[in-house]
Design a protein around this motif. Structure first.
Motif, mmCIF file in Angstrom:
data_model
loop_
_atom_site.group_PDB
_atom_site.id
_atom_site.type_symbol
_atom_site.label_atom_id
_atom_site.label_comp_id
_atom_site.label_asym_id
_atom_site.label_seq_id
_atom_site.Cartn_x
_atom_site.Cartn_y
_atom_site.Cartn_z
ATOM 1 N N LYS A 199 -11.361 -22.466 -63.828
ATOM 2 C CA LYS A 199 -11.236 -22.947 -64.970
ATOM 3 C C LYS A 199 -9.798 -22.546 -65.197
ATOM 4 C CE LYS A 199 -14.700 -26.174 -64.184
ATOM 5 N NZ LYS A 199 -14.420 -27.286 -63.937
ATOM 6 N N ALA A 200 -9.629 -21.554 -65.199
ATOM 7 C CA ALA A 200 -8.419 -21.305 -65.852
ATOM 8 C C ALA A 200 -7.570 -21.436 -65.417
ATOM 9 C CB ALA A 200 -8.986 -19.311 -66.227
ATOM 10 N N GLY A 201 -7.510 -21.516 -64.044
ATOM 11 C CA GLY A 201 -6.023 -21.174 -63.271
ATOM 12 C C GLY A 201 -6.092 -23.461 -63.321
ATOM 13 N N ARG A 202 -6.936 -24.059 -63.696
ATOM 14 C CA ARG A 202 -7.074 -25.648 -63.567
ATOM 15 C C ARG A 202 -6.646 -26.043 -64.905
ATOM 16 N NH1 ARG A 202 -11.823 -28.531 -60.235
ATOM 17 N NH2 ARG A 202 -11.900 -30.236 -62.355
ATOM 18 N N ASP A 203 -6.503 -25.292 -66.053
ATOM 19 C CA ASP A 203 -6.523 -25.675 -67.045
ATOM 20 C C ASP A 203 -4.655 -25.174 -67.459
ATOM 21 O OD1 ASP A 203 -8.930 -25.635 -68.644
ATOM 22 O OD2 ASP A 203 -7.919 -25.455 -70.034
ATOM 23 N N MET A 204 -4.167 -23.957 -66.480
ATOM 24 C CA MET A 204 -2.983 -23.913 -66.572
ATOM 25 C C MET A 204 -1.941 -24.910 -65.971
ATOM 26 S SD MET A 204 -0.063 -22.436 -67.618
ATOM 27 C CE MET A 204 -1.030 -20.719 -68.346
ATOM 28 N N PHE A 205 -2.853 -25.100 -64.341
ATOM 29 C CA PHE A 205 -1.968 -26.750 -64.572
ATOM 30 C C PHE A 205 -1.850 -27.845 -64.468
ATOM 31 C CE2 PHE A 205 -1.802 -29.846 -60.990
ATOM 32 C CZ PHE A 205 -1.127 -29.867 -60.253
ATOM 33 N N PHE A 206 -2.616 -27.636 -65.531
ATOM 34 C CA PHE A 206 -2.468 -29.039 -65.448
ATOM 35 C C PHE A 206 -2.003 -29.146 -66.908
ATOM 36 C CE2 PHE A 206 -6.517 -30.133 -63.316
ATOM 37 C CZ PHE A 206 -5.726 -31.325 -62.480
ATOM 38 N N CYS A 232 3.856 -16.036 -67.572
ATOM 39 C CA CYS A 232 3.446 -17.794 -67.373
ATOM 40 C C CYS A 232 2.028 -17.325 -66.655
ATOM 41 C CB CYS A 232 3.768 -17.360 -65.127
ATOM 42 S SG CYS A 232 5.685 -17.973 -65.438
ATOM 43 N N GLY A 233 0.638 -16.028 -66.833
ATOM 44 C CA GLY A 233 -0.553 -16.522 -67.328
ATOM 45 C C GLY A 233 -0.901 -17.161 -68.076
ATOM 46 N N LEU A 273 7.279 -23.711 -61.409
ATOM 47 C CA LEU A 273 5.842 -23.030 -61.662
ATOM 48 C C LEU A 273 4.488 -23.363 -61.389
ATOM 49 C CD1 LEU A 273 7.952 -20.001 -62.803
ATOM 50 C CD2 LEU A 273 8.135 -20.258 -60.973
ATOM 51 N N SER A 274 4.338 -24.249 -61.110
ATOM 52 C CA SER A 274 2.572 -24.887 -61.558
ATOM 53 C C SER A 274 1.967 -23.372 -61.175
ATOM 54 C CB SER A 274 2.486 -26.052 -60.915
ATOM 55 O OG SER A 274 2.626 -26.349 -59.299
ATOM 56 N N LEU A 275 2.169 -23.321 -59.165
ATOM 57 C CA LEU A 275 0.806 -22.550 -58.659
ATOM 58 C C LEU A 275 1.148 -21.443 -59.376
ATOM 59 C CD1 LEU A 275 1.396 -23.824 -54.948
ATOM 60 C CD2 LEU A 275 -0.556 -24.464 -56.524
ATOM 61 N N ALA A 296 -2.521 -16.831 -64.799
ATOM 62 C CA ALA A 296 -3.703 -17.514 -65.455
ATOM 63 C C ALA A 296 -5.317 -17.238 -64.818
ATOM 64 C CB ALA A 296 -3.668 -18.958 -65.706
ATOM 65 N N GLY A 297 -5.445 -17.528 -63.666
ATOM 66 C CA GLY A 297 -7.046 -17.400 -62.662
ATOM 67 C C GLY A 297 -6.998 -15.826 -62.629
ATOM 68 N N ARG A 298 -5.869 -15.145 -62.394
ATOM 69 C CA ARG A 298 -5.967 -13.741 -61.814
ATOM 70 C C ARG A 298 -6.384 -12.702 -63.720
ATOM 71 N NH1 ARG A 298 -2.012 -11.505 -57.905
ATOM 72 N NH2 ARG A 298 -1.793 -9.565 -58.729
ATOM 73 N N ASP A 299 -5.244 -13.614 -64.600
ATOM 74 C CA ASP A 299 -5.826 -12.481 -65.378
ATOM 75 C C ASP A 299 -7.413 -12.880 -66.361
ATOM 76 O OD1 ASP A 299 -3.253 -12.243 -66.080
ATOM 77 O OD2 ASP A 299 -3.132 -12.890 -68.201
ATOM 78 N N MET A 300 -7.453 -14.257 -66.083
ATOM 79 C CA MET A 300 -9.495 -13.903 -66.547
ATOM 80 C C MET A 300 -9.741 -13.405 -65.678
ATOM 81 S SD MET A 300 -11.517 -15.992 -68.099
ATOM 82 C CE MET A 300 -10.944 -17.382 -69.594
ATOM 83 N N PHE A 301 -9.813 -13.305 -63.884
ATOM 84 C CA PHE A 301 -10.861 -12.945 -63.729
ATOM 85 C C PHE A 301 -10.880 -11.266 -63.516
ATOM 86 C CE2 PHE A 301 -11.725 -9.754 -60.161
ATOM 87 C CZ PHE A 301 -13.114 -10.914 -59.312
#
Lengths: 262, 262
Positions: free
Chosen positions: A182-189, B167-168, B175-177, B183-188
């Motif tokens: 969910k954090a990744g998705r938020d950032m993507f959008f 970028c997180g 730099l979307s991916l 962002a996902g890694r930070d949250m994990f």
């Protein structure tokens, strides 16, 4: 903005995870607000539930064409996604729609019995991120490329909704993959909103909604923080709020908006 | 905290992406600070560069055993990761180490020539998230399970570092991916910090460092925001800062700390 102005137009809308829960209720509500000759593409793995939803909507709104796209977003490739969108358009010109809307609602909780230290299968993690990130990224690109016309935002409105979660902004024990996705998705959008100023992008956190996913969560999670969550919202309540936020059209593109936000 | 107290102990440390850039410099710096009989596991795809680093460190610090784990984190499974960690331990008891440290540094930029709307390959996205999320999650679990002894944090310190990025936390066009993965890694790792209070977890954003990745970024990106980034930091500068933050030991576990933070 007058709500009827936002909704009552010829619209092409995609809802993923439409067979049940929030996705199903949202698809029903969108179908009621679409203008004549609109197209609603419902995506899910579950053909039976999609078919029953299609029939219900077509009975209720004969002027809306409902297309069913039976697709497993945890394993399909881009040609399957392209095919589903092409079939839904059925030769109609993308330019003929006054509004194009894609709701990325599909997603999975992951196994909430597991701690971070239990996640020892690469394949399981890869599949989780394929469903919850990769397929979202690719369907989104396919959708926006299909509607990448030279029409101005006034001539053709484009909206992308990401079904987010409080878990996209706050960490919760027992939900590491869910929070990560969910954090990744938020950032993507958020990046999408920066790259595409003509697209309206909303990360919507629906609150704790009474769905199969919440039942699974309350059953599996070992943490008091989650167990003590209390009564949830109905899908009606959260979808009404989302519909109003979209029609109100005052959110900053890319923003994370929660059901409970003022 | 006295820095020598943090570092000068028998340590088992993993650094991924150790063949070049920040990972290489960090591996060198860690090797200089480790106590006698420490083990340093260097992971990367690039055998030649790893071998030269191993030789350099072993010459400089004969009392540190350096183990090379040639592994492609974008495609390996858990048995490969387990095998690499087992080989590095070489039969030594995990309990014999006073400090266990894992630095998740490996990562890829993605193709910064691409917009969100260009990301139409499911396989490319899946592979991106396998390298930048799934392999991180699984290596982390394998590492922490190996050191899941009954020792108290005073008897055995455990530290996990995620190489994060600005970028997180902020979206950047092109730099979307990369933003999504970071962002996902930070949250994990925020969830990990909640679940495991005995593990010290740091999300470190190293600033704009002069590495091959930054060269690729400046070459590929189409946005002025990124092109006008100015001179970068050296890997020395950012690794010195990270080493000091770790030794200072005053960060909140799970926090995102940037090179430029006061």
């Amino acid at each position: 903005m007058d709500e009827s102005c936002y909704w009552n137009q010829k619209t092409f809308a995609i809802v993923t995870g439409a067979s049940r829960g929030i996705g199903r209720t949202l698809a029903e509500k969108i179908s009621k607000q679409m203008g004549a000759d609109s197209v609603l593409l419902l995506i899910s793995r579950d053909e039976k539930d999609l078919d029953s939803l299609q029939k219900a909507i077509e009975t209720d709104r004969p002027s809306v064409r409902v297309h069913v796209g039976v697709t497993d977003l945890s394993s399909c490739d881009e040609s399957a996604l392209n095919g589903v969108v092409s079939s839904a358009l059925a030769g109609e010109s993308a330019e003929s729609f006054a509004h194009a809307l894609c709701v990325h609602n599909a997603g999975s909780l992951g196994d909430a019995t597991k701690r971070c230290t239990d996640l020892v299968s690469v394949n399981s993690c890869v599949q989780y991120f394929q469903l919850n990130l990769a397929s979202v990224v690719v369907l989104n690109a396919i959708f926006l490329r299909r509607f990448a016309s030279s029409l101005s935002p006034v001539q053709q409105r484009k909206t992308v909704v990401n079904m987010s979660s409080l878990c996209g902004v706050e960490p919760f024990s027992s939900l590491s993959l869910y929070c990560t996705g969910k954090a990744g998705r938020d950032m993507f959008f958020k990046v999408l909103a920066k790259e595409e100023p003509d697209v309206r992008v909303l990360n919507y956190a629906p609150g704790p909604v009474e769905t199969n996913m919440r039942t699974q969560l309350l059953h599996q999670s070992w943490t008091e923080e989650i167990k003590s969550g209390g009564l949830g919202l109905t899908t009606e309540m959260t979808c009404d709020r989302l519909m109003a936020i979209l029609a109100g059209d005052s959110y900053a593109s890319g923003a994370h908006v929660d059901y409970y936000d003022p």
